[in-house]
Design an enzyme around this catalytic site. Structure first.
Site, PDB file in Angstrom:
ATOM      1  N   ASP A  12     -71.030 -16.075 -26.739  1.00 14.67           N
ATOM      2  CA  ASP A  12     -69.924 -15.765 -25.565  1.00 14.67           C
ATOM      3  C   ASP A  12     -70.451 -15.933 -24.217  1.00 14.67           C
ATOM      4  OD1 ASP A  12     -68.938 -15.130 -27.944  1.00 14.67           O
ATOM      5  OD2 ASP A  12     -68.558 -12.797 -27.460  1.00 14.67           O
ATOM      6  N   ASP A  50     -65.512 -15.611 -27.484  1.00 14.07           N
ATOM      7  CA  ASP A  50     -64.550 -14.684 -27.722  1.00 14.07           C
ATOM      8  C   ASP A  50     -63.160 -15.162 -27.366  1.00 14.07           C
ATOM      9  OD1 ASP A  50     -64.872 -11.782 -28.488  1.00 14.07           O
ATOM     10  OD2 ASP A  50     -64.262 -11.088 -26.391  1.00 14.07           O
ATOM     11  N   HIS A  52     -59.131 -14.021 -27.456  1.00 11.35           N
ATOM     12  CA  HIS A  52     -58.172 -13.182 -27.913  1.00 11.35           C
ATOM     13  C   HIS A  52     -56.825 -13.652 -27.444  1.00 11.35           C
ATOM     14  CE1 HIS A  52     -61.558 -10.477 -28.548  1.00 11.35           C
ATOM     15  NE2 HIS A  52     -61.753 -10.324 -27.336  1.00 11.35           N
ATOM     16  N   HIS A  56     -53.893  -8.382 -27.389  1.00 14.58           N
ATOM     17  CA  HIS A  56     -54.934  -8.112 -28.425  1.00 14.58           C
ATOM     18  C   HIS A  56     -55.264  -6.782 -28.556  1.00 14.58           C
ATOM     19  CE1 HIS A  56     -59.365  -8.249 -30.067  1.00 14.58           C
ATOM     20  NE2 HIS A  56     -58.409  -8.773 -31.129  1.00 14.58           N
ATOM     21  N   HIS A  85     -59.601  -9.552 -21.396  1.00  8.75           N
ATOM     22  CA  HIS A  85     -60.932 -10.445 -21.361  1.00  8.75           C
ATOM     23  C   HIS A  85     -60.791 -11.528 -22.036  1.00  8.75           C
ATOM     24  CE1 HIS A  85     -62.365  -7.844 -24.458  1.00  8.75           C
ATOM     25  NE2 HIS A  85     -62.804  -9.124 -24.816  1.00  8.75           N
ATOM     26  N   LYS A 110     -63.818 -16.397 -32.035  1.00  9.88           N
ATOM     27  CA  LYS A 110     -63.809 -15.018 -32.770  1.00  9.88           C
ATOM     28  C   LYS A 110     -62.764 -14.121 -32.085  1.00  9.88           C
ATOM     29  CE  LYS A 110     -67.985 -13.739 -30.728  1.00  9.88           C
ATOM     30  NZ  LYS A 110     -67.529 -12.543 -30.171  1.00  9.88           N
ATOM     31  N   CYS A 155     -71.808  -8.209 -28.644  1.00 12.10           N
ATOM     32  CA  CYS A 155     -71.675  -9.435 -29.733  1.00 12.10           C
ATOM     33  C   CYS A 155     -72.979  -9.897 -30.311  1.00 12.10           C
ATOM     34  CB  CYS A 155     -70.635 -10.445 -29.128  1.00 12.10           C
ATOM     35  SG  CYS A 155     -68.925  -9.985 -28.836  1.00 12.10           S
TER      36      CYS A 155
HETATM   37  C1  VGL Z   1     -68.070  -8.728 -26.214  1.00 12.89           C
HETATM   38  C2  VGL Z   1     -66.878  -6.575 -25.675  1.00 12.89           C
HETATM   39  C3  VGL Z   1     -65.615  -7.285 -25.897  1.00 12.89           C
HETATM   40  C4  VGL Z   1     -69.100  -9.315 -26.299  1.00 12.89           C
HETATM   41  C5  VGL Z   1     -66.713  -9.035 -26.456  1.00 12.89           C
HETATM   42  O1  VGL Z   1     -69.216 -10.670 -26.146  1.00 12.89           O
HETATM   43  O2  VGL Z   1     -70.184  -8.551 -26.280  1.00 12.89           O
HETATM   44  N1  VGL Z   1     -68.174  -7.396 -25.757  1.00 12.89           N
HETATM   45  N2  VGL Z   1     -65.624  -8.497 -26.346  1.00 12.89           N
HETATM   46 ZN    ZN Z   2     -63.788  -9.408 -26.687  1.00 11.23          ZN
END
Ligand code: VGL
Ligand code: ZN
Length: 211
Positions: A12, A50, A52, A56, A85, A110, A155
């Protein structure tokens, strides 16, 4: 003993997690030069994003009266709510411009199911839905994953813990990660990773090795 076959998983490294982004991780951009260096020693490189949908379930604005960083209880358990996000195809969801991605063989997305979050690169938060990463790695006889990217305590940690459960050797490259650190989540994540048998290393210990 059979030689271990390793992959670097870059978690990510997306605009929304960099300074100025929707869910900025402090100093998140500082992982980029470190990752670009360690990349050179890996034959196998996997990126995650990430990814979404706009409605979401992890977005605070989808829950009446709730604010970002509060929690709700969903069918699969407790869910932290986040500012919106990494909305699919947005600039915020794009990988950081300065990240060297040409060596990566596959990108795993994901968190695309509206009702289920997925911090882990392997399994979604319900612990049932698979991203397909396990099959991809096992098909390629990869048995050791090195993790870097954002965020250490979400993550990266969830991917590390699932990696162990799924039978991989797992190493986190600490200086190639940065954390969100919500209510002690970073210390908690390192504790859980240590208990699970996740190895913790620094990029300087990897550079110069053939992995
Ligand atoms: C993440 C919070 C929400 C991450 C992703 O990549 O750590 N954290 N979505
Ligand atoms: Zn996320």
């Amino acid at each position: 003993m059979a030689k271990s076959k390793a992959a670097l998983l870059i978690i990510d490294v997306q605009n929304d997690f960099l300074p100025g982004g929707a869910l900025a991780v402090a100093d998140g951009d500082q992982v980029i030069p470190v990752i670009n260096r360690v990349l050179q020693v890996f034959d196998n490189v996997v990126l995650t994003q990430d990814w979404h949908p706009t409605d979401h379930v992890s977005f605070a604005d989808q829950h009446d009266g709730k604010a970002a960083f509060e929690t709700v209880t969903l069918a699969y358990g407790e869910q932290t709510l986040w500012p919106r996000h990494c909305v699919q195809a947005s600039v915020g969801a794009a990988l950081a411009d300065d990240l060297q991605t040409s060596q990566a063989q596959v990108t795993i997305r994901k968190g695309y199911n509206q009702r289920v979050d997925s911090y882990s690169a392997f399994l979604e938060a319900d612990k049932k839905l698979s991203t397909g990463l396990t099959g991809y790695l096992k098909d390629r006889a990869i048995n050791h994953v090195y993790l870097c990217g954002l965020a250490t305590d979400f993550c990266v940690a969830w991917s590390a813990l699932d990696g162990i459960r799924l039978g991989f050797d797992v190493t986190v490259i600490e200086d190639a990660t940065r954390a969100i650190d919500l209510d002690g989540s970073l210390a908690q994540a390192w504790l859980m990773m240590a208990q699970a048998g996740v190895h913790r290393t620094q990029s300087s210990d990897i550079l110069g090795q053939a992995i």
